[in-house]
Design an enzyme around this catalytic site. Structure first.
Site, PDB file in Angstrom:
ATOM      1  N   ALA A  39       0.879  -1.186   0.000  1.00  0.00           N
ATOM      2  CA  ALA A  39       0.000   0.000   0.000  1.00  0.00           C
ATOM      3  C   ALA A  39       0.910   1.228   0.000  1.00  0.00           C
ATOM      4  O   ALA A  39       0.796   2.127   0.835  1.00  0.00           O
ATOM      5  CB  ALA A  39      -0.968  -0.001   1.185  1.00  0.00           C
ATOM      6  N   HIS A  41       3.152   4.526  -0.521  1.00  0.00           N
ATOM      7  CA  HIS A  41       2.888   5.955  -0.658  1.00  0.00           C
ATOM      8  C   HIS A  41       4.229   6.680  -0.666  1.00  0.00           C
ATOM      9  O   HIS A  41       5.300   6.036  -0.622  1.00  0.00           O
ATOM     10  CB  HIS A  41       1.972   6.446   0.474  1.00  0.00           C
ATOM     11  CG  HIS A  41       2.440   6.046   1.846  1.00  0.00           C
ATOM     12  ND1 HIS A  41       3.599   6.521   2.409  1.00  0.00           N
ATOM     13  CD2 HIS A  41       1.926   5.180   2.754  1.00  0.00           C
ATOM     14  CE1 HIS A  41       3.752   6.002   3.606  1.00  0.00           C
ATOM     15  NE2 HIS A  41       2.755   5.166   3.847  1.00  0.00           N
ATOM     16  N   HIS A  44       7.047   5.737   1.821  1.00  0.00           N
ATOM     17  CA  HIS A  44       7.882   4.597   1.420  1.00  0.00           C
ATOM     18  C   HIS A  44       8.897   5.026   0.354  1.00  0.00           C
ATOM     19  O   HIS A  44      10.047   4.593   0.356  1.00  0.00           O
ATOM     20  CB  HIS A  44       7.017   3.478   0.838  1.00  0.00           C
ATOM     21  CG  HIS A  44       6.011   2.897   1.795  1.00  0.00           C
ATOM     22  ND1 HIS A  44       4.659   3.050   1.634  1.00  0.00           N
ATOM     23  CD2 HIS A  44       6.167   2.148   2.918  1.00  0.00           C
ATOM     24  CE1 HIS A  44       4.009   2.418   2.611  1.00  0.00           C
ATOM     25  NE2 HIS A  44       4.899   1.866   3.410  1.00  0.00           N
ATOM     26  N   LYS A 157       8.853   7.396  11.112  1.00  0.00           N
ATOM     27  CA  LYS A 157       7.415   7.289  11.421  1.00  0.00           C
ATOM     28  C   LYS A 157       7.208   6.219  12.497  1.00  0.00           C
ATOM     29  O   LYS A 157       6.422   6.392  13.416  1.00  0.00           O
ATOM     30  CB  LYS A 157       6.672   6.941  10.136  1.00  0.00           C
ATOM     31  CG  LYS A 157       5.259   6.476  10.303  1.00  0.00           C
ATOM     32  CD  LYS A 157       4.359   7.655  10.401  1.00  0.00           C
ATOM     33  CE  LYS A 157       2.909   7.306  10.648  1.00  0.00           C
ATOM     34  NZ  LYS A 157       2.517   5.933  10.563  1.00  0.00           N
ATOM     35  N   GLN A 161      10.102   1.246  16.482  1.00  0.00           N
ATOM     36  CA  GLN A 161      10.555   0.096  15.704  1.00  0.00           C
ATOM     37  C   GLN A 161      12.018   0.281  15.300  1.00  0.00           C
ATOM     38  O   GLN A 161      12.824  -0.655  15.373  1.00  0.00           O
ATOM     39  CB  GLN A 161       9.677  -0.063  14.462  1.00  0.00           C
ATOM     40  CG  GLN A 161      10.188  -1.086  13.467  1.00  0.00           C
ATOM     41  CD  GLN A 161       9.246  -1.246  12.290  1.00  0.00           C
ATOM     42  OE1 GLN A 161       8.305  -2.006  12.355  1.00  0.00           O
ATOM     43  NE2 GLN A 161       9.495  -0.508  11.212  1.00  0.00           N
ATOM     44  N   SER A 193       0.658   7.509   5.812  1.00  0.00           N
ATOM     45  CA  SER A 193       0.535   6.164   6.363  1.00  0.00           C
ATOM     46  C   SER A 193      -0.423   5.370   5.493  1.00  0.00           C
ATOM     47  O   SER A 193      -1.418   5.913   4.993  1.00  0.00           O
ATOM     48  CB  SER A 193      -0.020   6.235   7.788  1.00  0.00           C
ATOM     49  OG  SER A 193      -0.471   4.956   8.208  1.00  0.00           O
ATOM     50  N   SER A 194      -0.136   4.093   5.322  1.00  0.00           N
ATOM     51  CA  SER A 194      -1.068   3.238   4.573  1.00  0.00           C
ATOM     52  C   SER A 194      -2.428   3.242   5.245  1.00  0.00           C
ATOM     53  O   SER A 194      -3.467   3.099   4.589  1.00  0.00           O
ATOM     54  CB  SER A 194      -0.530   1.809   4.504  1.00  0.00           C
ATOM     55  OG  SER A 194       0.765   1.807   3.936  1.00  0.00           O
TER      56      SER A 194
HETATM   57  P1  AMP Z   1       4.884  -0.018   6.537  1.00  0.00           P
HETATM   58  O1  AMP Z   1       4.599  -0.406   5.130  1.00  0.00           O
HETATM   59  O2  AMP Z   1       3.835   0.861   7.133  1.00  0.00           O
HETATM   60  O3  AMP Z   1       5.275  -1.178   7.405  1.00  0.00           O
HETATM   61  O4  AMP Z   1       6.171   0.914   6.487  1.00  0.00           O
HETATM   62  C1  AMP Z   1       7.341   0.462   5.863  1.00  0.00           C
HETATM   63  C2  AMP Z   1       8.441   1.444   6.152  1.00  0.00           C
HETATM   64  O5  AMP Z   1       8.082   2.732   5.648  1.00  0.00           O
HETATM   65  C3  AMP Z   1       8.719   1.608   7.657  1.00  0.00           C
HETATM   66  O6  AMP Z   1      10.127   1.723   7.849  1.00  0.00           O
HETATM   67  C4  AMP Z   1       8.011   2.902   7.956  1.00  0.00           C
HETATM   68  O7  AMP Z   1       8.556   3.579   9.069  1.00  0.00           O
HETATM   69  C5  AMP Z   1       8.239   3.679   6.682  1.00  0.00           C
HETATM   70  N1  AMP Z   1       7.246   4.740   6.563  1.00  0.00           N
HETATM   71  C6  AMP Z   1       5.896   4.610   6.604  1.00  0.00           C
HETATM   72  N2  AMP Z   1       5.306   5.818   6.517  1.00  0.00           N
HETATM   73  C7  AMP Z   1       6.310   6.734   6.434  1.00  0.00           C
HETATM   74  C8  AMP Z   1       6.359   8.160   6.339  1.00  0.00           C
HETATM   75  N3  AMP Z   1       5.259   8.893   6.311  1.00  0.00           N
HETATM   76  N4  AMP Z   1       7.579   8.749   6.254  1.00  0.00           N
HETATM   77  C9  AMP Z   1       8.713   8.021   6.293  1.00  0.00           C
HETATM   78  N5  AMP Z   1       8.732   6.672   6.389  1.00  0.00           N
HETATM   79  C10 AMP Z   1       7.550   6.034   6.450  1.00  0.00           C
END
Ligand code: AMP
Length: 295
Positions: A39, A41, A44, A157, A161, A193-194
């Site tokens: 998902a 954005h 990522h 974000k 983690q 955010s997704s």
């Molecule tokens: P996720 O797909 O939500 O698990 O996120 C994958 C990676 O993308 C993780 O390292 C998140 O911290 C990073 N991420 C998600 N949203 C953002 C954002 N708005 N800005 C920077 N990194 C992000």
């Protein structure tokens, strides 16, 4: 498999990805991994852009919704799945390899050996999401092993983690360098955010107050506020919006350890929150500098 019209290579099994990266490393390439749950954005994509800046690196983006990091009442089943659009975005961004395994590819023996992330994993996000960080760290350890990555990129974000991953890499002597990437925000300030896809237009407008409240806390710190006053300023801002259900607002040091009763020099700190807007749980955080304080 290569997707249409691009040089994006898509691997679906761990053995295929390992064979590919063994070859790349033998050819003198370094491997930069960007783990995601899809998902995708622009947040990522910030990680991808940072990874692409490394010299001589092949960039691999993994897309895997990791069941092990979801609690029984969380949104595993409804989490957005947009693989074909994700692959298009990665191709457009010039990513070399996408890794999109199934849960069975990743956990053929079930959840047997897992990572114990230590005490910080029971605090902040971990207080309401037991098992979340054990799951997240386990899948990252597996992705590091499968990809043989030299570098991995994570967003601030998910600040907790990132801190826990750094601890794991240090504690287990894993041969990989982790890189934090700043949070990508909408113009309104809302962190991308997704899960923002779950928000109605009204909720989306309300969710902007989360970052606004953090900015109120940062502004208080810039004015010389103590850690407690920073949290109070953040909470006071959000109190204007009773529809927002705050889970926690906390200030910690940059390694997420608690701040003491006094400091005789400036301290780099992190202000973090989680809240529900409607049924969607959102997190956000900002870094700040605290002036010396004494309670
Ligand atoms: P996720 O797909 O939500 O698990 O996120 C994958 C990676 O993308 C993780 O390292 C998140 O911290 C990073 N991420 C998600 N949203 C953002 C954002 N708005 N800005 C920077 N990194 C992000």
């Amino acid at each position: 498999m290569t997707s249409d019209n691009t040089s994006l290579q898509v691997c679906t099994t761990p053995s295929d990805l390992s064979a590919l990266t063994d070859q790349l490393r033998a050819d003198g390439r370094s491997i930069a991994l960007v783990p995601t749950m899809g998902a995708l954005h622009d947040g990522h994509m910030q990680l991808v852009r940072a990874a692409k800046k490394l010299p001589n690196a092949t960039v691999i983006v993994s897309i895997f919704i990791n069941p092990l990091q979801f609690g029984p009442t969380e949104d595993l089943d409804s989490y957005p799945r947009t693989l074909s659009a994700d692959l298009d975005l990665l191709a457009a961004e010039g990513v070399d390899v996408a890794f999109a395994p199934t849960p069975n590819d990743m956990y053929p023996h079930g959840y047997r050996s897992t990572i114990n992330p230590g005490p910080l994993a029971t605090e902040l996000e971990g207080a309401t999401r037991p098992g979340h960080f054990a799951g997240a760290l386990t899948v990252c350890a597996k992705l590091f092993g499968i990809s043989r990555a030299n570098h991995a990129f994570f967003g601030e974000k998910d600040y907790q983690q990132f801190v826990l991953l750094k601890q794991m890499v240090e504690d287990l002597n894993l041969p990989i360098t982790l890189h934090p990437v700043p949070i990508r925000r909408e113009e309104s300030g809302l962190a991308l955010s997704s899960r923002n896809r779950y928000l109605s237009a009204e909720e989306h407008a309300l969710a902007q107050q989360l970052s606004a409240s953090l900015r109120a806390g940062v502004a208080a710190a810039e004015g010389g506020a103590t850690p407690r006053e920073v949290v109070d300023a953040t909470r006071t801002h959000l109190a204007q919006y009773p529809q927002i259900d705050v889970d926690y607002i906390e200030i910690r040091d940059a390694g997420l350890q608690p701040l003491g009763d006094y400091a005789d020099a400036t301290v780099a700190a992190r202000l973090l929150l989680a809240a529900r807007v409607g049924t969607t749980r959102l997190i956000d955080n900002m870094g700040l500098m605290l002036q010396p304080w004494d309670y």
